[in-house]
Design a protein around this motif. Structure first.
Motif, PDB file in Angstrom:
ATOM      1  N   ARG A 101      47.914  42.401  44.291  1.00 26.61           N
ATOM      2  CA  ARG A 101      47.841  43.804  43.888  1.00 26.61           C
ATOM      3  C   ARG A 101      49.069  44.220  43.075  1.00 26.61           C
ATOM      4  O   ARG A 101      48.975  45.048  42.165  1.00 26.61           O
ATOM      5  CB  ARG A 101      47.729  44.706  45.115  1.00 26.61           C
ATOM      6  CG  ARG A 101      46.369  44.731  45.801  1.00 26.61           C
ATOM      7  CD  ARG A 101      46.442  45.594  47.043  1.00 26.61           C
ATOM      8  NE  ARG A 101      45.171  45.742  47.720  1.00 26.61           N
ATOM      9  CZ  ARG A 101      44.325  46.742  47.514  1.00 26.61           C
ATOM     10  NH1 ARG A 101      44.624  47.692  46.632  1.00 26.61           N
ATOM     11  NH2 ARG A 101      43.192  46.823  48.181  1.00 26.61           N
ATOM     12  N   VAL A 145      49.441  44.158  39.029  1.00 30.95           N
ATOM     13  CA  VAL A 145      48.750  45.092  38.153  1.00 30.95           C
ATOM     14  C   VAL A 145      49.064  46.516  38.595  1.00 30.95           C
ATOM     15  O   VAL A 145      49.029  46.820  39.791  1.00 30.95           O
ATOM     16  CB  VAL A 145      47.217  44.863  38.191  1.00 30.95           C
ATOM     17  CG1 VAL A 145      46.503  45.781  37.212  1.00 30.95           C
ATOM     18  CG2 VAL A 145      46.890  43.415  37.879  1.00 30.95           C
ATOM     19  N   GLU A 173      47.406  49.194  38.502  1.00 33.54           N
ATOM     20  CA  GLU A 173      46.319  49.848  39.217  1.00 33.54           C
ATOM     21  C   GLU A 173      46.089  49.283  40.617  1.00 33.54           C
ATOM     22  O   GLU A 173      45.266  49.813  41.373  1.00 33.54           O
ATOM     23  CB  GLU A 173      45.016  49.733  38.413  1.00 33.54           C
ATOM     24  CG  GLU A 173      45.020  50.453  37.080  1.00 33.54           C
ATOM     25  CD  GLU A 173      45.714  49.685  35.964  1.00 33.54           C
ATOM     26  OE1 GLU A 173      45.782  50.217  34.847  1.00 33.54           O
ATOM     27  OE2 GLU A 173      46.194  48.556  36.219  1.00 33.54           O
ATOM     28  N   GLY A 174      46.795  48.216  40.975  1.00 34.79           N
ATOM     29  CA  GLY A 174      46.547  47.546  42.246  1.00 34.79           C
ATOM     30  C   GLY A 174      46.853  48.391  43.462  1.00 34.79           C
ATOM     31  O   GLY A 174      46.189  48.265  44.501  1.00 34.79           O
ATOM     32  N   ALA A 211      43.768  50.546  44.224  1.00 29.59           N
ATOM     33  CA  ALA A 211      42.446  49.918  44.117  1.00 29.59           C
ATOM     34  C   ALA A 211      41.793  49.793  45.486  1.00 29.59           C
ATOM     35  O   ALA A 211      42.455  49.512  46.487  1.00 29.59           O
ATOM     36  CB  ALA A 211      42.574  48.545  43.466  1.00 29.59           C
ATOM     37  N   TRP A 215      39.068  52.180  39.956  1.00 27.38           N
ATOM     38  CA  TRP A 215      39.378  50.752  40.031  1.00 27.38           C
ATOM     39  C   TRP A 215      39.176  50.174  41.421  1.00 27.38           C
ATOM     40  O   TRP A 215      39.510  50.797  42.440  1.00 27.38           O
ATOM     41  CB  TRP A 215      40.811  50.490  39.567  1.00 27.38           C
ATOM     42  CG  TRP A 215      41.061  50.992  38.179  1.00 27.38           C
ATOM     43  CD1 TRP A 215      41.956  51.948  37.787  1.00 27.38           C
ATOM     44  CD2 TRP A 215      40.390  50.562  36.981  1.00 27.38           C
ATOM     45  NE1 TRP A 215      41.885  52.141  36.433  1.00 27.38           N
ATOM     46  CE2 TRP A 215      40.936  51.310  35.916  1.00 27.38           C
ATOM     47  CE3 TRP A 215      39.383  49.641  36.715  1.00 27.38           C
ATOM     48  CZ2 TRP A 215      40.510  51.147  34.589  1.00 27.38           C
ATOM     49  CZ3 TRP A 215      38.954  49.476  35.403  1.00 27.38           C
ATOM     50  CH2 TRP A 215      39.508  50.221  34.365  1.00 27.38           C
ATOM     51  N   LEU A 244      40.981  44.007  39.218  1.00 21.42           N
ATOM     52  CA  LEU A 244      42.379  43.710  38.903  1.00 21.42           C
ATOM     53  C   LEU A 244      42.553  42.489  38.003  1.00 21.42           C
ATOM     54  O   LEU A 244      43.369  42.521  37.074  1.00 21.42           O
ATOM     55  CB  LEU A 244      43.188  43.550  40.198  1.00 21.42           C
ATOM     56  CG  LEU A 244      43.198  44.773  41.126  1.00 21.42           C
ATOM     57  CD1 LEU A 244      44.122  44.532  42.316  1.00 21.42           C
ATOM     58  CD2 LEU A 244      43.618  46.029  40.374  1.00 21.42           C
ATOM     59  N   ASP A 285      44.438  42.748  34.455  1.00 16.59           N
ATOM     60  CA  ASP A 285      45.606  41.899  34.186  1.00 16.59           C
ATOM     61  C   ASP A 285      45.397  41.078  32.921  1.00 16.59           C
ATOM     62  O   ASP A 285      46.307  40.979  32.083  1.00 16.59           O
ATOM     63  CB  ASP A 285      45.862  40.977  35.376  1.00 16.59           C
ATOM     64  CG  ASP A 285      47.128  40.164  35.210  1.00 16.59           C
ATOM     65  OD1 ASP A 285      48.212  40.772  35.113  1.00 16.59           O
ATOM     66  OD2 ASP A 285      47.041  38.925  35.148  1.00 16.59           O
ATOM     67  N   GLU A 336      41.009  35.676  40.279  1.00 13.46           N
ATOM     68  CA  GLU A 336      42.378  35.935  40.737  1.00 13.46           C
ATOM     69  C   GLU A 336      43.297  34.772  40.409  1.00 13.46           C
ATOM     70  O   GLU A 336      44.492  34.974  40.125  1.00 13.46           O
ATOM     71  CB  GLU A 336      42.364  36.225  42.231  1.00 13.46           C
ATOM     72  CG  GLU A 336      41.746  37.581  42.560  1.00 13.46           C
ATOM     73  CD  GLU A 336      41.506  37.792  44.038  1.00 13.46           C
ATOM     74  OE1 GLU A 336      41.457  38.955  44.468  1.00 13.46           O
ATOM     75  OE2 GLU A 336      41.346  36.792  44.776  1.00 13.46           O
TER      76      GLU A 336
END
Length: 721
Positions: free
Chosen positions: A277, A280, A282-283, A286, A439, A444, A448, A542
């Protein structure tokens, strides 16, 4: 620290071990260590103080000064934290030479005598790796147990019949097994002295390619990962910051907090730690993907690769030529010229940062075509004032935002179909959503990839501001030099003062690093080596987040396929090759050092019901405490009884819905977690609340198995029925 304080503080029932013949030699050595520590700490403190007061310098000098301050501060912190318990134990060579003492760090006195040998050095390997079958030149080995800075127990292992006399006190248990009975704390327990042969071989393995450390609960996977991190940085300093450093990736924040104190205790600081997380922006906010079908589609590396197609749409050169005007002439810019400028972008340049390269190439093409007798810098400035040229460039190669790019995929079906033509109509429809920027964790990897491919949209603006700041500073200093030369009436062609007219000297006086610029992203990479714990949970998508940050493909991958919440039918090699890794080596750990046999007897059927071929490790210790069962109403009584009978240690209540602090005693010794957040952690007492509510199928079985095997001493299962 006082050198008169004795290191050994053995309880009465261990009085035979207090025999001076067994410990006086150690006491003398610890006295020497204590004296050396006092001197070393004082010297390091003086050096740190002097370095901080020294002029900062500019450029490389400033960087070297900061690095030295960081190094001195880290070593001082470690020495002050541990004191005498820097020493892990000693080895007695079979050749009759003096004992060698092994430490978290190396320590040498003022005369050059080695008082402690760094545990990571090759010469210290027998301390961890020697066995009765392969003694590695040892007569005996001693391990210490430290309690509040003094030795409360020690254990000797003898490898030769002549190693006992006058050197060793034998016990029924080794230091390793006995140490496993110690209580947990809020920080990961100190395990350096308990590394075993199988673990040590993995810790000291080379870093080329991907090394998988496969093992079930309690086999020491995390211990191995952390120690391997410290050992890699010690054995090859090039892996440090000059080559990108090392990144340690954990499954969640409670886990990172749990292990955050370990690396400094191993003599290593400065390793970057994070969760996926954290990579990024936004992690942090999220949420989980609501539809498992959408999560499955986004877990594919193919969908991540669609980001490239999504960006390429915005990198098409104009198909028609145009006339570009300067103050002196009109110049024809053809479609081929546009194509040549677009193709001039250096490979690997992020999209947003490439536009400056294209603009410069366009100006070069136009300048070479122009016949006007005009100084190049004036012609260039004039050409860049042509609004049609700049507008056309901005439309053909626009600055893009990563979040907006990915959001367009989830809100414009035609765009998604063009970028990912293999998706069927139902898949495209499934991935569309009303709030395109709501998000999820599954988004993610795409965010990314988009950010990596696009780069920083503000980089060009910052670069121009930085160049303007440097130019302004250069002009200011030039003015100062002019006044200096005028005031001193010195012939500017002579002497050191006259040299100030030189451009090189003036540039050297400007510290470009101190002028406005971007703050570096410490997690952007590239890294020389990445260690991934609980790696069985990572999706192919991921994995791309990590592969882009480690071009060398040098990884330590730690996990247990039986703890994969969504199941895994592939081998590690099959799984990782599909994700994009090669040169894969798999090392297995099959002995459970942490979980008592009583707990594993209950946990094994729980996982085998869903995964018959699960790699369930064999426990080597028994707590003598059976697993107990009861009702949820018994929770308070169970915790109160345990807190009242145990002066130390940490308990954890694990439930599908985290009961929170309100339902627990007011103490830091009791935690509350969900099964997913308990992964990778360990506690003295574990209380499961309604484990049947953890879920069905493989996911539910894995969560129950993981939760049960967090216990190092006692497991209690409470149900509502």
């Amino acid at each position: 620290m006082a050198t008169s304080t004795r290191a050994f503080d053995l309880p009465d029932h261990l009085s035979p071990k207090a025999d001076p013949a067994l410990i006086d030699g150690d006491e003398r050595h610890f006295a020497a260590i204590s004296h050396c520590l006092e001197q070393t700490i004082a010297e390091l403190s003086d050096r740190l103080d002097a370095t901080r007061k020294a002029p900062g310098g500019i450029g490389r000098e400033a960087m070297d000064r900061d690095a030295e301050i960081h190094r001195l501060t880290g070593r001082l912190r470690t020495l002050r934290r541990f004191g005498l318990d820097l020493c892990l134990g000693r080895i007695v060579p079979a050749d009759g030479s003096e004992p060698v003492y092994i430490g978290r760090l190396g320590l040498t006195d003022s005369t050059g005598d080695r008082l402690l040998l760094d545990w990571r050095s090759p010469a210290a390997e027998p301390f961890f790796a020697a066995t009765h079958a392969a003694s590695m030149g040892l007569a005996s080995r001693r391990r210490y147990r430290w309690t509040r800075g003094r030795i409360s127990d020690y254990w000797d292992e003898v490898f030769r019949t002549d190693g006992l006399e006058g050197h060793a006190a034998l016990d029924d248990q080794s230091a390793f097994i006995a140490s496993l009975g110690g209580n947990r704390s809020a920080r990961m327990r100190d395990v350096l002295a308990t590394i075993q042969t199988d673990q040590d071989a993995i810790i000291r393995a080379g870093y080329r390619g991907a090394l998988v450390v496969d093992g079930g609960p309690g086999t020491g996977k995390t211990v191995v990962a952390l120690h391997r991190t410290a050992h890699l940085l010690y054995s090859d300093p090039r892996l440090g910051h000059r080559r990108g450093g090392v990144l340690f990736v954990g499954p969640h924040q409670p886990y990172l907090a749990y292990v955050s104190d370990v690396l400094p205790s191993l003599g290593e600081e400065g390793v970057q730690t994070c969760t996926l997380r954290d990579l990024v922006t936004e992690g942090a906010a999220a949420v989980a993907e609501a539809d498992p079908r959408a999560a499955l589609l986004k877990s594919s590396a193919d969908l991540v690769k669609a980001i490239e197609a999504a960006v390429r749409i915005y990198e098409e050169p104009p198909t028609e030529g145009m006339t570009v005007s300067s103050h002196w002439s009109d110049i024809w810019l053809s479609a081929d010229d546009w194509a040549a400028a677009f193709e001039s972008v250096e490979p690997g340049t992020p999209h947003n940062e490439a536009r400056d390269q294209i603009r410069e190439e366009l100006v070069t093409i136009l300048t070479e075509k122009d016949d006007a007798d005009v100084p190049p810098h004036l012609l260039r400035r004039s050409l860049l004032q042509d609004r049609d040229l700049i507008t056309t460039l901005n439309l053909a190669w626009p600055m893009l935002d990563a979040a907006e790019l990915v959001a367009d995929l989830w809100s414009v079906p035609a765009y998604l179909r063009k970028c990912a033509p293999w998706l069927g109509p139902d898949d495209v429809s499934l991935l569309q959503r009303a709030d395109a920027q709501a998000w999820t964790v599954s988004d993610l990897p795409l965010l990314d990839a988009a950010r990596q491919r696009l780069g920083d949209a503000e980089a060009s603006v910052r670069r121009r501001r930085h160049e303007a700041a440097v130019a302004a500073e250069r002009a200011r200093r030039s003015d100062v030099v002019d006044r200096l030369l005028q005031d001193t009436e010195i012939d500017e062609s002579e002497g050191a003062v006259g040299m100030l007219r030189g451009q090189d000297i003036q540039d050297a006086l400007i510290d470009g690093d101190a002028l406005p610029g971007a703050q570096p992203d410490l997690l952007s990479g590239p890294f020389a080596h990445i260690i991934v714990d609980e790696a069985q949970e990572l999706t192919d998508a991921e994995w791309q987040m990590l592969l882009t940050r480690c071009p060398s493909r040098s990884f330590t991958i730690v996990g247990d396929r039986a703890q994969a919440r969504h199941g895994s039918t592939e081998s590690w090699r099959e799984r990782l090759e599909r994700a994009g890794l090669d040169r894969i080596t798999v090392a297995s750990l099959s002995v459970n050092y942490r979980t008592p046999a009583e707990v594993m007897a209950e946990a094994e059927p729980a996982i085998r019901a869903a995964l018959p071929d699960a790699n369930v490790p064999v426990s080597v210790r028994s707590s003598g405490i059976p697993v107990t069962y009861g009702g949820v109403a018994d929770l308070a009584a169970v915790l109160d009884d345990w807190l009242g009978s145990q002066a130390e240690g940490v308990a954890c209540v694990i439930a599908a819905d985290d009961p929170g602090r309100a339902a627990l005693p007011e103490t830091s010794r009791v935690r509350s977690l969900t099964p997913a957040l308990s992964k990778g952690l360990e506690f003295d007492l574990v209380v499961l609340i309604d484990p049947e509510t953890f879920g069905e199928g493989v996911e539910g079985a894995v969560d129950r198995y993981v939760a049960m095997t967090r216990a190092t001493q006692r497991l209690v299962v409470l149900t509502s029925r």
